[in-house]
Design an enzyme around this catalytic site. Structure first.
Site, PDB file in Angstrom:
ATOM      1  N   TYR A 154      70.184  52.762  33.389  1.00  0.00           N
ATOM      2  CA  TYR A 154      69.546  51.630  32.704  1.00  0.00           C
ATOM      3  C   TYR A 154      69.949  51.579  31.229  1.00  0.00           C
ATOM      4  CZ  TYR A 154      65.623  48.526  31.386  1.00  0.00           C
ATOM      5  OH  TYR A 154      64.844  47.489  30.922  1.00  0.00           O
ATOM      6  N   LYS A 158      71.991  48.544  29.455  1.00  0.00           N
ATOM      7  CA  LYS A 158      71.404  47.784  28.355  1.00  0.00           C
ATOM      8  C   LYS A 158      72.242  47.903  27.080  1.00  0.00           C
ATOM      9  CE  LYS A 158      67.837  45.972  30.405  1.00  0.00           C
ATOM     10  NZ  LYS A 158      67.856  44.515  30.686  1.00  0.00           N
TER      11      LYS A 158
END
Length: 253
Positions: A154, A158
């Site tokens: 993640y 991002k």
């Protein structure tokens, strides 16, 4: 396109949380909104909230990581609602785990939805923006881009979205298209509830612990993020591009 025409916004991951709040906020600002999520029935409620308030909305089911489905979805939106010239890449998933426990599929799924999804949606929409001489792309990053234990996939996705955003700003600026990123801190959503469950904490206790570390002494709400996104989509933000705005209740270390 004349500025007097109603501009069309496309919000991915619009069934709930930040995406739903953003779709409603953009509708309140006079946009027609395509509410897109993996399951069309899942985003129907958001679309109905908009139409019940007098706005125009369309619920669209689409896997943002599937190029064929993305192309078909954008074509449908352009035909039924109008050319999408505002794009909010919000769709996201979690597959949290420590590196030594993380499956290859956990890595691939998160990269596909966050990064590939943003790429495919931006590529599909940019022609409509270039043709209109106006476009706004807002990508949802996260404070996790700075690194977060148990979120190697993640965090990488991002952080990648921030580089993607800056590149789009450079490539598309001459066509009247801006690209910016909003990076939320702790926001109360189903995803943060899932994180609490992963670490074995009651969600209320999890929120209280997070709030104690935030300068404004509260956790974020989806509406907080929707307000920042809305700014980037407006006329007043035409000279703001390639930026990453952390909306986290205070500075981050």
């Amino acid at each position: 396109m004349s500025t007097t025409e109603q501009r069309v916004a496309l919000v991915t991951g619009g069934a709930r949380g930040i995406g739903a709040a953003t779709a409603v906020r953009l509708a309140e600002e006079g946009r027609a909104v395509a509410v897109l999520d993996l399951d069309e029935t899942g985003c129907q409620e958001t679309a109905e909230r908009i139409t019940a308030a007098g706005g125009r909305a369309l619920a669209v089911g689409c896997d943002v990581a599937d190029a064929g489905r993305v192309g078909a979805a954008v074509a449908r939106i352009a035909e039924e609602l109008g050319p999408p010239v505002i794009l909010v890449n919000n769709a996201g998933v979690l597959r949290d785990n420590l590196l030594f426990k993380m499956a290859e599929s956990d890595w691939d799924t998160v990269m596909d939805v966050h990064l590939k999804g943003a790429f495919l949606m931006s590529r599909a929409c940019q022609k409509h923006m270039v043709d209109a001489g106006f476009g706004r792309i807002v990508n949802l990053s996260s404070s996790s881009a700075l690194g977060n234990r148990g979120q190697a996939n993640y965090a990488a996705a991002k952080a990648g979205l921030q580089g993607f955003t800056k590149t789009l700003a450079k490539e598309l600026g001459k066509f009247g298209v801006t690209a910016n990123a909003v990076a939320p801190g702790f926001v109360v959503t189903e995803m943060t509830a899932a994180t609490a469950a992963r670490v074995g904490m009651d969600f209320e206790e999890f929120q209280a612990a997070a709030a104690s570390q935030i300068p404004v002494q509260r956790v974020g709400r989806p509406e907080d993020i929707a307000g920042a996104i809305a700014y980037f989509t407006g006329e007043a933000a035409g000279f703001v591009s390639g930026q990453v705005l952390y909306v986290a209740g205070g500075p981050l270390d």
